[in-house]
Design a protein around this motif. Structure first.
Motif, mmCIF file in Angstrom:
data_model
loop_
_atom_site.group_PDB
_atom_site.id
_atom_site.type_symbol
_atom_site.label_atom_id
_atom_site.label_comp_id
_atom_site.label_asym_id
_atom_site.label_seq_id
_atom_site.Cartn_x
_atom_site.Cartn_y
_atom_site.Cartn_z
ATOM 1 N N ARG A 198 0.838 -1.194 0.000
ATOM 2 C CA ARG A 198 0.000 0.000 0.000
ATOM 3 C C ARG A 198 0.884 1.259 0.000
ATOM 4 N NH1 ARG A 198 -3.838 2.949 -1.493
ATOM 5 N NH2 ARG A 198 -4.485 4.526 -0.024
ATOM 6 N N ALA A 199 2.017 1.175 0.676
ATOM 7 C CA ALA A 199 2.927 2.334 0.717
ATOM 8 C C ALA A 199 3.485 2.638 -0.675
ATOM 9 C CB ALA A 199 4.065 2.082 1.700
ATOM 10 N N ASP A 200 3.756 1.592 -1.433
ATOM 11 C CA ASP A 200 4.208 1.806 -2.808
ATOM 12 C C ASP A 200 3.111 2.478 -3.630
ATOM 13 O OD1 ASP A 200 6.845 0.593 -2.616
ATOM 14 O OD2 ASP A 200 5.804 -1.320 -2.410
ATOM 15 N N GLU A 201 1.922 1.951 -3.477
ATOM 16 C CA GLU A 201 0.780 2.541 -4.192
ATOM 17 C C GLU A 201 0.620 4.015 -3.848
ATOM 18 O OE1 GLU A 201 -3.093 0.664 -3.684
ATOM 19 O OE2 GLU A 201 -2.190 -1.158 -4.518
ATOM 20 N N ARG A 202 0.747 4.264 -2.548
ATOM 21 C CA ARG A 202 0.584 5.632 -2.067
ATOM 22 C C ARG A 202 1.698 6.543 -2.624
ATOM 23 N NH1 ARG A 202 -3.891 7.956 -1.233
ATOM 24 N NH2 ARG A 202 -3.714 9.725 0.188
ATOM 25 N N ASP A 262 2.871 12.497 2.491
ATOM 26 C CA ASP A 262 2.850 11.762 3.756
ATOM 27 C C ASP A 262 4.286 11.354 4.101
ATOM 28 O OD1 ASP A 262 2.854 9.428 5.483
ATOM 29 O OD2 ASP A 262 0.676 9.397 5.217
ATOM 30 N N GLN A 263 4.722 11.724 5.281
ATOM 31 C CA GLN A 263 6.129 11.487 5.627
ATOM 32 C C GLN A 263 6.463 9.989 5.685
ATOM 33 O OE1 GLN A 263 8.618 13.807 5.573
ATOM 34 N NE2 GLN A 263 6.891 14.963 4.731
ATOM 35 N N ASP A 264 5.467 9.184 6.068
ATOM 36 C CA ASP A 264 5.713 7.741 6.093
ATOM 37 C C ASP A 264 5.921 7.202 4.673
ATOM 38 O OD1 ASP A 264 5.452 7.814 8.785
ATOM 39 O OD2 ASP A 264 3.369 7.086 8.806
ATOM 40 N N VAL A 265 5.120 7.726 3.805
ATOM 41 C CA VAL A 265 5.250 7.293 2.404
ATOM 42 C C VAL A 265 6.619 7.710 1.862
ATOM 43 C CG1 VAL A 265 4.374 7.704 0.072
ATOM 44 C CG2 VAL A 265 2.777 7.269 1.956
ATOM 45 N N LEU A 266 7.014 8.929 2.195
ATOM 46 C CA LEU A 266 8.304 9.405 1.727
ATOM 47 C C LEU A 266 9.441 8.553 2.305
ATOM 48 C CD1 LEU A 266 9.785 11.548 0.047
ATOM 49 C CD2 LEU A 266 9.875 12.998 2.083
ATOM 50 N N ALA A 267 9.317 8.254 3.580
ATOM 51 C CA ALA A 267 10.345 7.431 4.221
ATOM 52 C C ALA A 267 10.399 6.052 3.555
ATOM 53 C CB ALA A 267 10.056 7.287 5.709
ATOM 54 N N HIS A 268 9.225 5.511 3.255
ATOM 55 C CA HIS A 268 9.174 4.218 2.575
ATOM 56 C C HIS A 268 9.905 4.295 1.235
ATOM 57 C CE1 HIS A 268 7.597 0.384 1.109
ATOM 58 N NE2 HIS A 268 7.264 1.026 -0.002
ATOM 59 N N ALA A 269 9.599 5.335 0.506
ATOM 60 C CA ALA A 269 10.231 5.470 -0.812
ATOM 61 C C ALA A 269 11.740 5.656 -0.661
ATOM 62 C CB ALA A 269 9.614 6.642 -1.572
ATOM 63 N N ARG A 270 12.122 6.465 0.290
ATOM 64 C CA ARG A 270 13.541 6.789 0.418
ATOM 65 C C ARG A 270 14.366 5.668 1.058
ATOM 66 N NH1 ARG A 270 13.955 13.408 1.342
ATOM 67 N NH2 ARG A 270 13.268 13.900 -0.784
ATOM 68 N N VAL A 300 15.093 3.471 -0.522
ATOM 69 C CA VAL A 300 15.957 3.124 -1.651
ATOM 70 C C VAL A 300 17.389 3.613 -1.411
ATOM 71 C CG1 VAL A 300 15.525 5.201 -3.047
ATOM 72 C CG2 VAL A 300 16.022 3.017 -4.179
ATOM 73 N N VAL A 301 17.532 4.626 -0.580
ATOM 74 C CA VAL A 301 18.877 5.113 -0.263
ATOM 75 C C VAL A 301 19.685 4.017 0.434
ATOM 76 C CG1 VAL A 301 20.196 6.787 1.113
ATOM 77 C CG2 VAL A 301 18.157 7.532 -0.154
ATOM 78 N N ASP A 302 19.055 3.363 1.395
ATOM 79 C CA ASP A 302 19.767 2.292 2.104
ATOM 80 C C ASP A 302 20.011 1.098 1.183
ATOM 81 O OD1 ASP A 302 19.817 3.830 4.363
ATOM 82 O OD2 ASP A 302 17.957 2.982 5.181
ATOM 83 N N ARG A 303 19.015 0.768 0.412
ATOM 84 C CA ARG A 303 19.211 -0.347 -0.516
ATOM 85 C C ARG A 303 20.329 -0.012 -1.494
ATOM 86 N NH1 ARG A 303 13.596 -0.101 -0.681
ATOM 87 N NH2 ARG A 303 13.526 0.577 -2.849
ATOM 88 N N GLY A 304 20.336 1.260 -1.922
ATOM 89 C CA GLY A 304 21.391 1.694 -2.831
ATOM 90 C C GLY A 304 22.763 1.614 -2.180
ATOM 91 N N ALA A 305 22.832 2.007 -0.908
ATOM 92 C CA ALA A 305 24.114 1.952 -0.200
ATOM 93 C C ALA A 305 24.598 0.514 -0.085
ATOM 94 C CB ALA A 305 23.978 2.602 1.176
ATOM 95 N N ALA A 306 23.665 -0.381 0.171
ATOM 96 C CA ALA A 306 24.030 -1.796 0.286
ATOM 97 C C ALA A 306 24.551 -2.325 -1.054
ATOM 98 C CB ALA A 306 22.823 -2.612 0.761
ATOM 99 N N ALA A 307 23.821 -1.990 -2.099
ATOM 100 C CA ALA A 307 24.261 -2.436 -3.429
ATOM 101 C C ALA A 307 25.618 -1.847 -3.754
ATOM 102 C CB ALA A 307 23.234 -2.016 -4.481
ATOM 103 N N ARG A 308 25.783 -0.609 -3.366
ATOM 104 C CA ARG A 308 27.033 0.086 -3.616
ATOM 105 C C ARG A 308 28.194 -0.587 -2.883
ATOM 106 N NH1 ARG A 308 29.004 5.081 -5.213
ATOM 107 N NH2 ARG A 308 31.261 4.926 -5.015
ATOM 108 N N SER A 309 27.908 -0.960 -1.653
ATOM 109 C CA SER A 309 28.958 -1.574 -0.847
ATOM 110 C C SER A 309 29.362 -2.927 -1.445
ATOM 111 C CB SER A 309 28.436 -1.691 0.585
ATOM 112 O OG SER A 309 29.113 -2.692 1.272
#
Lengths: 710, 710
Positions: free
Chosen positions: B15-19, B310-318, B320-329
């Motif tokens: 639902r967060a993705d949808e949002r 919605d800040q929760d939605v934004l946090a959910h979307a963002r 991706v920063v952590d996932r990106g950091a992991a992929a980067r590492s």
């Protein structure tokens, strides 16, 4: 894909025909050998196809290359000009052996690439690959439009306006993007009058095309909605020039009137040169004496002789003159019958063939009231709609920007099959409104084709920035001297928020750099009307009208020349540049201290600066210069009257590069211009930020006055 | 065509993705509404696709938009910039709500079209349709070439140089010819690293695309050799945004590594705007307050609020920063392992990432002996072949004119699949020699893509006249400031017999008019080497080298500045213009009476005229001006030293328009130029007939001297 055997009409093909074809090959080799350079290969291997077209299929009258009812032939690979020149020789168009011997030499009738208006029988200048094939779609548009305009109700194949557009295209033509655009439109338009022979010889300059070109061409053309056939002269493992097979395919293609046709003809380039056939070398170099001799031996010609033409063979070939005369005579009867049955249409045709506008055209031009701001694109739309009813020969449309370019002549059907109608547009195959889709280059090439085929006047519209996509076609229109019309709106940073990718900076200068193109940038709504009329009065070269997105003031004007504080009428637009507002003092004309030369939306800045300068006691004359090319054609006295040589203080004002204005303003002059890319913001902000303002014009005027004093 | 269900990996979609997707739509509507103009429609309906890419598929690290190992994302329809800006916002690239609120306003990070080097995360400036998709093919070329250069032997998918190029393209992109050219090459090249989502929304500015665009697009792409899939969200009769279906198709496309992939995604533009979805209006206009409110109601947003996130939605979307950091590492580890295993490759990569040339490059530049005539194209070929071994990052080729342009680095494989090898060319997917076919426009767009993707240096070759076909891509390279290199041979009427369709007249002036493009026209063979070196030292903007077909003299030179009758070394080329030959008397340098400024093949005319004038007692200095742009960047003192302001007698000599030279020669100056089209004949005859001769230069010098005295 249809088999190539669907049409089995038997070709009348004798030993004399074979000999004529072989003569063509030998002449091609000899002509290139004589001058030492050129493109012999395709002219040799395509000789059977070209001969078939000129002698067995096309309706043409070599005695009258301008015959209205003729089929058209377009050689898209212009480098293979010999393919065409030799058929013009064999068909009796007036080219003789001496002309072939003069190939690619100064002042000959046989330049390296075929040139329109230079050699009788050449329908279009070709050479830049893709342009011929793309413009052939315009020829087919024009045939259909003229048929609709003059003889819409005749049964298919019965009208004197029915004929076929025949095209030879090469691997290079098929690869160029402009032909993809035009071919997609041709399929969409169901152009049953268009037949393309694609010479798939699999060789280009870098040799085997497999290094860069392995797509399935016929499948692509099927995807566009074309009728496709394959004729493969290599299919037996041997190379067999089965002319009957090609003839049948050509007949089938002609018979398919519901869609355009393409025949992929697999040939071996340079056949039958013994050693160099099927190589990149034979594409663009002389064969060398040994290979030419070898070729002649293969074909049973005397290797010791050059330019050998058997007079019986030539007579056999030139029998096409009599057949052409017979066809012409038959057509003349049907044309006369049409004239008698359609006196109104006949009168219209006569007028447009005579390159005349109707009397009283000035009366229909809209007059825009002063005091109201109008964008010049909106004014252009009004002018077009005023002209539409009195100029049936005027048609056109946009590359998916109809509403932005204001190119729609309202109340007219779109030129598309009825089945392509949408909620927004009503289609008719004989319609008037063109829709090019997002294909600016094909739009320009197609309008060239229309302008070459007949005497209707067609225009294409897009944003000025996208003229960059059209340059090869624009240049060709100028080189050929055909009156294609370009409508270019959104002509500067004045378009605002779309930003630097969409904002023209160098385009005005670089379009003016195309020799023979008139670039017309009217300064207010009333200049637009005269601009259109002047463009339409000219039939000898192309013109582009350059229009604002944003509103500009409509100036209050008098009825004659500028005088005191009374502005001139817009009639001066026809001279390219004129005194819009005189240098004045206390309402009386005085000698100018400084000349302010401006175009388009920047004329208003010059006008404002004039007032500001006047308030400071500086007499400034405003010259509106909508078309530098027209101005430069005026006599010296007129030009001196507008720009007196004695006045060295001068300022040009244009929201684009200064490039080109130095010639007008001189060493002491100044230019208010834009020497960098634009930006995304409200246009008023941009003019301010980039210093294109009345204040800047006034300051530059004072600067120039100071420089001129030194 | 594969079914879209071949890959059934289940999408994690909450639902967060949808949002988040719905937030994107609302932000698009709000942003356009706030500024009052722009393109909301596609940003709304493509939000699910863009979100899928940025959050579920792409390997990227929002904290380092320049990460070497990132996937690349190209938004070809640049007008839908919000599609990208909103994902950059949702992904944490540094764009914030205030930036979205500043859409299309002065100095914002969110201009109307995405701009490279302006907004982090924008890989390419797009807007002129077709360019993004065409350049994406270059991105894919570059990925493969760099992989081959640095990690050729790694198994597929295991190299730190492996990644995917993701593209969104629109109906407009698909219609443009340049994408037809590039797409044909992409299929030919079997670019398995390229995935295109074609947003088939069936609406463009003129509303329903049925009026102009009815071809079978996927069939066309099949004909090019692409992997094709169709995802039709309208297939049920309702509009169902089946993101799983799209996700599966994207995975299947990525998994297909033997050919490029295109997914036709049928969307409804502007969905779910209640009234304006599926109309031409929603393409490029603000929705209006009522429709924005209606949209918010449909999506469950508060119609009274704007830019609601919605800040929760934004946090959910963002996240991706952590996932990106992991992929980067993870990537960092694999990259370090590669560095350790490949010290030589790592050093090379470090050098080219640092934008440095290897030491000692001067030593490899060929020195051409004086007294022997050499065409500058032949010299360029020799220079390229001398540089080839020491500059592995240098690669390129021609648009089917390899031998004419002298663009082949010998002994290198062609950059094509092995199966595409021909008798003349040996193919290797990691090869170095490019073959564009007869597709000049795509050649330029592809080289732009290569230059944007990495730091290799690529060039494309064609005849100068055909730069007209490339202008939209050339302009973009200049606007973006990427160091694409153009090799343009056959640079004037000096090409001779091919005639006016092939002879540049306005091209030098009009290319110089492109702001940010360096146009380099060396005057002899030894100038060519310095020209190439100087172009390669620059990484901030594009350059074109303009070369003769015909032989020109190689001047005898000294080792330093010109002195007396000793000519200067060619080192001055790097400054754009320099004194090649001093004004002299009896072998000693004297103040110049007149300046002769020439470029390319016309430098020899200036040199001859200098001698003739000298014999008459007139001291003439010859300035070779291979690059006006480089010269204009020199400080005033240097420019004054070359062109002393006090010397008003000046002549420019160039076999093209005088346009642009007036700035150098001034009111008293004269230009030997060509102000009309060329002709088909031997080039010596043409120079003579058109008055571009040493005699004419000398006469113009005397004329200018007279004018300067007045």
């Amino acid at each position: 894909m249809l088999s190539s055997t669907t049409n089995s009409a038997t070709l009348d093909w004798t030993r004399a025909d074979e000999r004529a074809v072989d003569t063509a090959r030998v002449l091609a080799a000899d002509a290139v050998e004589k001058v030492g350079n050129g493109h012999p290969g395709t002219a040799m291997s395509l000789a059977p196809a070209a001969y078939l077209l000129f002698h067995k299929l096309m309706r043409h009258d070599p005695r009258d290359p301008d015959w209205l009812g003729r089929d058209r032939f377009i050689l898209s690979p212009g480098h293979s000009s010999l393919t065409l020149y030799i058929q013009l020789f064999l068909s009796g168009y007036g080219l003789e052996l001496d002309d072939l011997k003069a190939l690619r030499t100064w002042d000959s009738l046989t330049p390296g690439h075929p040139e329109y208006k230079h050699t009788a029988g050449v329908e279009i200048t070709t050479g830049p690959l893709g342009q011929g094939l793309a413009s052939s779609v315009g020829f087919a548009y024009s045939q259909r439009r003229m048929r609709g305009l003059f003889d819409a109700d005749a049964a298919e194949g019965t009208s004197p306006f029915d004929h076929t557009i025949w095209v030879i295209a090469s691997d290079g033509d098929i690869q160029e993007g402009v032909t993809s655009e035009a071919s997609s439109l041709a399929g969409h338009q169901e152009l049953g009058n268009l037949v393309v022979v694609y010479d798939e010889n699999h060789i280009s300059i870098e040799d085997d095309t497999d290094i860069s070109f392995t797509e399935d061409v016929l499948k692509r053309y099927e995807a566009y909605g074309w009728h496709t056939q394959r004729v493969d002269w290599t299919e037996t493992g041997e190379y067999v020039e089965d002319v009957q097979e090609l003839y049948s395919a050509l007949l089938a293609a002609k018979a398919e009137t519901s869609k355009p046709s393409i025949i992929s003809l697999r040939t071996i380039i340079g056949y039958p040169a013994p050693k160099k056939q099927n190589t990149g070398k034979i594409h663009g170099s002389a064969l060398g004496a040994d290979e030419v001799a070898g070729l002649k031996e293969v074909l049973g010609f005397d290797p010791a002789k050059s330019f050998e033409v058997d007079q019986d063979v030539l007579a056999h070939a030139r029998a096409v003159v009599d057949r052409g005369a017979a066809a012409r005579s038959e057509w003349d009867s049907s044309f006369e019958a049409w004239q008698q049955a359609n006196p109104e249409g006949a009168a219209l045709l006569e007028r447009i063939e005579a390159k005349k506008l109707p009397a009283g055209i000035d009366a229909v031009l809209p007059v825009f009231e002063s005091g109201k701001d109008v964008s010049t694109r909106a004014a252009s739309g009004k002018v077009l709609n005023a002209l539409g009813p009195v100029l049936p020969e005027l048609w056109g449309g946009s590359a998916d920007l109809a509403e932005s370019n204001n190119t729609t002549i309202e109340g007219s059907a779109s030129f598309i099959p009825v089945s392509r109608s949408t909620d927004a547009w009503k289609g008719n195959p004989y319609g008037r409104v063109l829709h090019f889709g997002i294909r600016e280059h094909a739009a320009a090439s197609i309008v060239n084709g229309i302008s070459l085929h007949g005497r209707t006047r067609a225009f294409s519209g897009t944003f000025l920035i996208f003229s960059d996509y059209q340059r090869p076609a624009i240049r060709l229109s100028a080189l050929m001297g055909v009156p294609s019309i370009y409508v270019w709106s959104h002509d500067s940073i004045g378009l605002g928020e779309d930003g630097p990718t969409h904002q023209p900076v160098e385009q005005l200068s670089t379009l003016r750099a195309i020799v023979g193109l008139d670039v017309v940038r009217p300064g207010d709504a009333n200049e637009v009307g005269i601009a259109w009329k002047t463009m339409l009065e000219n039939h000898e070269n192309p013109a582009g009208i350059v229009l604002t997105r944003q509103n500009v003031p409509t100036f209050a004007r008098g009825n004659g020349a500028a005088q005191g504080d009374t502005f001139a009428s817009p009639a001066g637009v026809a001279k390219g540049g004129y005194v819009l507002a005189e240098a004045s003092k206390d309402g009386a004309t005085v000698p100018a201290d400084v000349l302010l030369i401006a175009t388009g939306s920047e004329v208003q800045l010059a006008v404002q600066a004039r007032e500001a300068l006047q308030a400071e006691g500086i007499a400034a004359r405003v010259v509106s210069m909508p078309c530098v090319e027209w101005f430069n054609k005026q006599d010296a006295a007129y030009r001196e009257s507008v720009l007196p040589a004695a006045v060295k203080a001068r300022v040009s004002v244009e929201a684009g590069l200064a490039l080109g204005w130095r010639e007008f303003v001189g060493d002491a002059g100044r230019s208010i211009s834009l020497e960098h890319y634009g930006a995304s913001a409200d246009y008023k902000r941009l003019f301010q930020e980039f210093g294109i303002t009345a204040e800047a014009v006034a300051a530059a005027a004072k600067d120039s006055l100071a420089a001129a004093r030194n």
